[in-house]
Design a protein around this motif. Structure first.
Motif, PDB file in Angstrom:
ATOM      1  N   LYS A   5     -23.640 -13.465 -41.175  1.00  0.00           N
ATOM      2  CA  LYS A   5     -23.607 -13.821 -39.764  1.00  0.00           C
ATOM      3  C   LYS A   5     -23.611 -15.331 -39.583  1.00  0.00           C
ATOM      4  N   LYS A   6     -22.894 -15.778 -38.573  1.00  0.00           N
ATOM      5  CA  LYS A   6     -22.887 -17.185 -38.195  1.00  0.00           C
ATOM      6  C   LYS A   6     -23.903 -17.416 -37.084  1.00  0.00           C
ATOM      7  N   VAL A   7     -24.286 -18.667 -36.888  1.00  0.00           N
ATOM      8  CA  VAL A   7     -25.306 -19.021 -35.914  1.00  0.00           C
ATOM      9  C   VAL A   7     -24.679 -19.648 -34.672  1.00  0.00           C
ATOM     10  N   ILE A   8     -25.066 -19.132 -33.505  1.00  0.00           N
ATOM     11  CA  ILE A   8     -24.747 -19.770 -32.227  1.00  0.00           C
ATOM     12  C   ILE A   8     -26.043 -20.378 -31.706  1.00  0.00           C
ATOM     13  N   SER A  38     -32.382 -28.076 -39.848  1.00  0.00           N
ATOM     14  CA  SER A  38     -33.351 -28.351 -40.912  1.00  0.00           C
ATOM     15  C   SER A  38     -34.523 -27.379 -40.858  1.00  0.00           C
ATOM     16  N   LYS A  39     -34.981 -27.082 -39.661  1.00  0.00           N
ATOM     17  CA  LYS A  39     -36.122 -26.180 -39.476  1.00  0.00           C
ATOM     18  C   LYS A  39     -35.847 -24.804 -40.065  1.00  0.00           C
ATOM     19  N   TYR A  40     -34.607 -24.317 -39.922  1.00  0.00           N
ATOM     20  CA  TYR A  40     -34.263 -22.971 -40.372  1.00  0.00           C
ATOM     21  C   TYR A  40     -33.414 -22.955 -41.645  1.00  0.00           C
ATOM     22  N   GLY A  41     -33.280 -24.117 -42.282  1.00  0.00           N
ATOM     23  CA  GLY A  41     -32.533 -24.184 -43.527  1.00  0.00           C
ATOM     24  C   GLY A  41     -31.062 -23.869 -43.368  1.00  0.00           C
ATOM     25  N   LEU A  42     -30.488 -24.265 -42.251  1.00  0.00           N
ATOM     26  CA  LEU A  42     -29.088 -23.974 -41.969  1.00  0.00           C
ATOM     27  C   LEU A  42     -28.179 -25.097 -42.456  1.00  0.00           C
ATOM     28  N   ARG A  43     -27.008 -24.714 -42.910  1.00  0.00           N
ATOM     29  CA  ARG A  43     -25.987 -25.680 -43.286  1.00  0.00           C
ATOM     30  C   ARG A  43     -24.857 -25.651 -42.263  1.00  0.00           C
ATOM     31  N   MET A  82     -22.978 -22.591 -39.081  1.00  0.00           N
ATOM     32  CA  MET A  82     -22.929 -22.765 -37.637  1.00  0.00           C
ATOM     33  C   MET A  82     -21.576 -22.354 -37.074  1.00  0.00           C
ATOM     34  N   LEU A  83     -21.615 -21.484 -36.074  1.00  0.00           N
ATOM     35  CA  LEU A  83     -20.390 -21.086 -35.378  1.00  0.00           C
ATOM     36  C   LEU A  83     -20.135 -21.973 -34.178  1.00  0.00           C
ATOM     37  N   LYS A  84     -21.182 -22.245 -33.386  1.00  0.00           N
ATOM     38  CA  LYS A  84     -21.007 -23.003 -32.157  1.00  0.00           C
ATOM     39  C   LYS A  84     -22.350 -23.507 -31.655  1.00  0.00           C
ATOM     40  N   SER A 134     -19.166 -33.311 -21.409  1.00  0.00           N
ATOM     41  CA  SER A 134     -18.488 -32.175 -20.781  1.00  0.00           C
ATOM     42  C   SER A 134     -17.294 -31.654 -21.564  1.00  0.00           C
ATOM     43  N   LEU A 135     -16.470 -32.538 -22.090  1.00  0.00           N
ATOM     44  CA  LEU A 135     -15.253 -32.115 -22.777  1.00  0.00           C
ATOM     45  C   LEU A 135     -15.308 -32.374 -24.279  1.00  0.00           C
ATOM     46  N   LYS A 136     -16.485 -32.709 -24.778  1.00  0.00           N
ATOM     47  CA  LYS A 136     -16.644 -32.965 -26.209  1.00  0.00           C
ATOM     48  C   LYS A 136     -16.381 -31.677 -26.981  1.00  0.00           C
ATOM     49  N   PRO A 137     -15.404 -31.663 -27.901  1.00  0.00           N
ATOM     50  CA  PRO A 137     -15.069 -30.407 -28.587  1.00  0.00           C
ATOM     51  C   PRO A 137     -15.993 -30.074 -29.751  1.00  0.00           C
ATOM     52  N   LYS A 138     -16.557 -31.121 -30.384  1.00  0.00           N
ATOM     53  CA  LYS A 138     -17.428 -30.898 -31.538  1.00  0.00           C
ATOM     54  C   LYS A 138     -18.564 -31.915 -31.568  1.00  0.00           C
ATOM     55  N   ILE A 139     -19.674 -31.498 -32.145  1.00  0.00           N
ATOM     56  CA  ILE A 139     -20.796 -32.390 -32.425  1.00  0.00           C
ATOM     57  C   ILE A 139     -21.015 -32.349 -33.932  1.00  0.00           C
ATOM     58  N   ASN A 140     -20.772 -33.470 -34.586  1.00  0.00           N
ATOM     59  CA  ASN A 140     -20.912 -33.555 -36.051  1.00  0.00           C
ATOM     60  C   ASN A 140     -20.119 -32.454 -36.758  1.00  0.00           C
ATOM     61  N   GLY A 141     -18.906 -32.204 -36.261  1.00  0.00           N
ATOM     62  CA  GLY A 141     -18.032 -31.232 -36.890  1.00  0.00           C
ATOM     63  C   GLY A 141     -18.278 -29.786 -36.506  1.00  0.00           C
ATOM     64  N   ILE A 142     -19.274 -29.527 -35.660  1.00  0.00           N
ATOM     65  CA  ILE A 142     -19.605 -28.172 -35.224  1.00  0.00           C
ATOM     66  C   ILE A 142     -19.040 -27.968 -33.817  1.00  0.00           C
ATOM     67  N   PRO A 143     -18.296 -26.889 -33.566  1.00  0.00           N
ATOM     68  CA  PRO A 143     -17.779 -26.646 -32.214  1.00  0.00           C
ATOM     69  C   PRO A 143     -18.877 -26.696 -31.164  1.00  0.00           C
ATOM     70  N   TYR A 144     -18.602 -27.407 -30.081  1.00  0.00           N
ATOM     71  CA  TYR A 144     -19.607 -27.677 -29.046  1.00  0.00           C
ATOM     72  C   TYR A 144     -19.030 -27.317 -27.687  1.00  0.00           C
ATOM     73  N   LEU A 145     -19.843 -26.641 -26.865  1.00  0.00           N
ATOM     74  CA  LEU A 145     -19.424 -26.259 -25.523  1.00  0.00           C
ATOM     75  C   LEU A 145     -20.502 -26.656 -24.517  1.00  0.00           C
ATOM     76  N   ALA A 146     -20.151 -27.520 -23.575  1.00  0.00           N
ATOM     77  CA  ALA A 146     -21.068 -27.946 -22.521  1.00  0.00           C
ATOM     78  C   ALA A 146     -20.906 -27.036 -21.309  1.00  0.00           C
ATOM     79  N   ILE A 147     -22.020 -26.455 -20.873  1.00  0.00           N
ATOM     80  CA  ILE A 147     -22.035 -25.523 -19.745  1.00  0.00           C
ATOM     81  C   ILE A 147     -22.958 -26.076 -18.667  1.00  0.00           C
ATOM     82  N   TYR A 148     -22.585 -25.885 -17.401  1.00  0.00           N
ATOM     83  CA  TYR A 148     -23.480 -26.331 -16.325  1.00  0.00           C
ATOM     84  C   TYR A 148     -23.974 -25.163 -15.490  1.00  0.00           C
ATOM     85  N   MET A 149     -25.182 -25.341 -14.975  1.00  0.00           N
ATOM     86  CA  MET A 149     -25.772 -24.450 -13.986  1.00  0.00           C
ATOM     87  C   MET A 149     -26.075 -25.304 -12.759  1.00  0.00           C
TER      88      MET A 149
END
Length: 225
Positions: free
Chosen positions: A4-7, A66-71, A75-77, A133-148
């Motif tokens: 499984k990947k992590v969101i 780092s807390k969960y030992g993830l690489r 990471m999916l998103k 808002s339109l940043k596609p990735k953060i440090n190579g990981i797909p990133y999605l900005a959502i507003y409420m």
């Protein structure tokens, strides 16, 4: 069996997680859903600017990994859910009211005992949200900005200026309502009159218009498209 990947969802408070965690875990059941509770609004933290906001968010992601030992390959998103808090309204919509102790949000204005403070906050917040808002990735990981808008309570519960003591109760009730009926939740988020339709860019442009960032809107629907 495919691992499984992590969101990773970045949210401002524990009530946000309470409202959405159980629902999202069922919707994204083929992946792992983690919530990172920031306990504040990172876009208005002291010293955070459009020049530093990307690195600030990246640091949050790195701490959680780092807390969960993830690489990075785990990471999916990263989904960053932000309250607008009326940040895009004109300065003239910020009105003085010396009888109140904290900002009070209406559909047409923000009441506050310190208008200049809110005006300055809005300027910082919208500049940082624009950067994210339109940043596609953060440090190579797909990133999605959502507003409420104007905040999560407004979108999910149709309540504004809710007391902190009531937020958790509302969140738990919301989760109970939809955790076993994710189709109803998806319909609620994707088809309601507060669901802003369009591309990611179009939905972010919409919330900047006039008083939209004070009213009940979200682009959370684009997460499920």
């Amino acid at each position: 069996m495919k691992s499984k990947k992590v969101i990773l969802f970045i949210v401002e408070g524990p009530s946000d997680e309470s409202a959405l965690n159980a629902i999202f875990s069922k919707i994204f059941d083929q992946n792992k859903v983690y919530f990172y509770i920031v306990h504040s609004d990172i876009t208005v933290r002291n010293g955070v600017t459009p020049q530093t906001i990307i690195s600030e968010v990246n640091e949050l992601v790195k701490i959680h990994m780092s807390k969960y030992g993830l690489r990075k390959k785990d990471m999916l998103k990263v989904v960053h859910i932000m309250d607008t808090d009326g940040a895009y309204v004109p300065d003239t919509a910020v009105k003085e009211d010396l009888k109140i102790s904290k900002p009070f949000y209406k559909s047409c204005e923000i009441n506050t005992n310190n208008p200049q403070n809110i005006i300055n906050r809005n300027k910082q917040k919208r500049a940082n949200m624009n950067k994210l808002s339109l940043k596609p990735k953060i440090n190579g990981i797909p990133y999605l900005a959502i507003y409420m808008s104007c905040n999560l309570d407004h979108v999910l519960f149709n309540k504004v200026n809710i007391r902190d003591s009531d937020k958790q109760k509302e969140s738990i009730n919301f989760a109970k309502k939809y955790k076993n009926d994710t189709n109803a939740f998806l319909s609620f988020i994707k088809e309601s009159d507060f669901s802003v339709q369009g591309t990611r860019k179009e939905t972010w442009e919409y919330i900047k218009i006039n008083l939209n960032s004070l009213n009940r809107y979200t682009n959370l629907n684009i997460l499920f498209e």
